[in-house]
Design a protein around this motif. Structure first.
Motif, PDB file in Angstrom:
ATOM      1  N   SER A  64       0.831  -1.209   0.000  1.00  0.00           N
ATOM      2  CA  SER A  64       0.000   0.000   0.000  1.00  0.00           C
ATOM      3  C   SER A  64       0.861   1.253   0.000  1.00  0.00           C
ATOM      4  O   SER A  64       0.548   2.244  -0.674  1.00  0.00           O
ATOM      5  CB  SER A  64      -0.930   0.008   1.211  1.00  0.00           C
ATOM      6  N   SER A  65       1.961   1.230   0.736  1.00  0.00           N
ATOM      7  CA  SER A  65       2.848   2.406   0.774  1.00  0.00           C
ATOM      8  C   SER A  65       3.483   2.661  -0.585  1.00  0.00           C
ATOM      9  O   SER A  65       3.680   3.813  -0.988  1.00  0.00           O
ATOM     10  CB  SER A  65       3.930   2.211   1.838  1.00  0.00           C
ATOM     11  N   GLU A  66       3.798   1.601  -1.326  1.00  0.00           N
ATOM     12  CA  GLU A  66       4.368   1.763  -2.668  1.00  0.00           C
ATOM     13  C   GLU A  66       3.333   2.345  -3.619  1.00  0.00           C
ATOM     14  O   GLU A  66       3.661   3.169  -4.480  1.00  0.00           O
ATOM     15  CB  GLU A  66       4.876   0.416  -3.179  1.00  0.00           C
ATOM     16  N   ILE A  67       2.086   1.924  -3.474  1.00  0.00           N
ATOM     17  CA  ILE A  67       1.026   2.468  -4.325  1.00  0.00           C
ATOM     18  C   ILE A  67       0.838   3.952  -4.050  1.00  0.00           C
ATOM     19  O   ILE A  67       0.692   4.758  -4.976  1.00  0.00           O
ATOM     20  CB  ILE A  67      -0.294   1.703  -4.095  1.00  0.00           C
ATOM     21  N   ALA A 126      -5.366   1.104  -5.912  1.00  0.00           N
ATOM     22  CA  ALA A 126      -5.648   1.591  -4.566  1.00  0.00           C
ATOM     23  C   ALA A 126      -7.077   1.282  -4.146  1.00  0.00           C
ATOM     24  O   ALA A 126      -7.346   0.993  -2.967  1.00  0.00           O
ATOM     25  CB  ALA A 126      -5.394   3.095  -4.497  1.00  0.00           C
ATOM     26  N   ALA A 127      -8.004   1.312  -5.086  1.00  0.00           N
ATOM     27  CA  ALA A 127      -9.415   1.060  -4.779  1.00  0.00           C
ATOM     28  C   ALA A 127      -9.653  -0.366  -4.309  1.00  0.00           C
ATOM     29  O   ALA A 127     -10.660  -0.659  -3.645  1.00  0.00           O
ATOM     30  CB  ALA A 127     -10.274   1.363  -5.997  1.00  0.00           C
ATOM     31  N   SER A 187      -5.288   0.266   5.351  1.00  0.00           N
ATOM     32  CA  SER A 187      -3.892   0.051   4.960  1.00  0.00           C
ATOM     33  C   SER A 187      -3.344   1.259   4.213  1.00  0.00           C
ATOM     34  O   SER A 187      -2.158   1.589   4.338  1.00  0.00           O
ATOM     35  CB  SER A 187      -3.776  -1.209   4.102  1.00  0.00           C
ATOM     36  N   LEU A 188      -4.192   1.937   3.445  1.00  0.00           N
ATOM     37  CA  LEU A 188      -3.760   3.149   2.752  1.00  0.00           C
ATOM     38  C   LEU A 188      -3.612   4.304   3.723  1.00  0.00           C
ATOM     39  O   LEU A 188      -2.642   5.072   3.665  1.00  0.00           O
ATOM     40  CB  LEU A 188      -4.764   3.519   1.658  1.00  0.00           C
ATOM     41  N   LEU A 189      -4.556   4.415   4.626  1.00  0.00           N
ATOM     42  CA  LEU A 189      -4.543   5.502   5.601  1.00  0.00           C
ATOM     43  C   LEU A 189      -3.337   5.406   6.529  1.00  0.00           C
ATOM     44  O   LEU A 189      -2.840   6.422   7.029  1.00  0.00           O
ATOM     45  CB  LEU A 189      -5.832   5.474   6.421  1.00  0.00           C
TER      46      LEU A 189
END
Length: 218
Positions: free
Chosen positions: A141-144, A167-168, A174-176
């Motif tokens: 997620s951090s790479e995205i 990302a969707a 995980s994105l937050l």
């Protein structure tokens, strides 16, 4: 034997800045018909086809003009590494046009954006979009998030669109949790939400069709 290398590759490593200026002026006097411009980077000179360079980058064309409206035959590039400038030229000049790869594309992007090399940016956009489609599921997620920020910074729309689709599919938590998530623009965050909602609706519609066509029997 005559030097048959293309003009962009004729790099003089041993000259001082004074020598570069003096040698260039003598060269122009002797070869007035050759449409070249000299890029001076880290004390080295790169002779480039002027017409091709200016066609690819309007910024370089503006830099070639003096305050008197005349054209300089030298453009001094400050704050750049010669290696990076050469890579940029190799992936920009039509007479060379080397393919982009995972290693050089990220080094080329800042210069392509700064010098408004639209064709180079388009090639980078297409390459990165295709690359992320191939490796997307293996990205964290951090790479995205990092790639979304890169796409936004350089205005690469195909790349950004592919990143949003990836990302969707990730859990929002995980994105937050990524420290740079807040730097993503609100517009892109909204597109991520719309994509997620659309995917949820598609799944719901499929489930409804399956339920209607194959009702559970007791």
């Amino acid at each position: 034997m005559a030097d048959k290398r293309p003009t962009w590759a004729k790099i003089t490593n041993s000259m001082s800045k004074h020598d570069i200026t003096e040698t260039w002026m003598k060269r122009q006097a002797a070869r007035a018909e050759i449409p070249e411009v000299c890029l001076v980077v880290e004390g080295n000179s790169l002779l480039v086809d002027k017409k091709e360079l200016f066609a690819q980058s309007p910024v370089f064309e503006r830099l070639s003009k003096t305050v008197f409206g005349k054209r300089e035959q030298q453009i001094v590039i400050k704050g750049k590494r010669r290696k990076d400038v050469v890579n940029f030229l190799r992936c920009t000049m039509p007479g060379v046009l080397e393919p982009m790869n995972s290693e050089n594309v990220h080094r080329i992007l800042p210069m392509a954006f700064e010098y408004q090399a639209k064709n180079t940016l388009k090639r980078a956009d297409d390459f990165l979009a295709e690359e992320i489609q191939q490796i997307g599921d293996n990205l964290s997620s951090s790479e995205i998030v990092k790639k979304i920020l890169e796409a936004e910074k350089y205005n690469l729309m195909e790349y950004l669109k592919t990143c949003v689709m990836l990302a969707a599919k990730r859990r929002f938590k995980s994105l937050l949790a990524c420290k740079d998530f807040y730097r993503i623009t609100e517009k892109t965050k909204l597109e991520m939400r719309f994509k997620r909602w659309k995917d949820v609706e598609i799944v719901s519609d499929v489930e409804a069709d399956l339920t209607q066509n194959f009702p559970h029997t007791r």
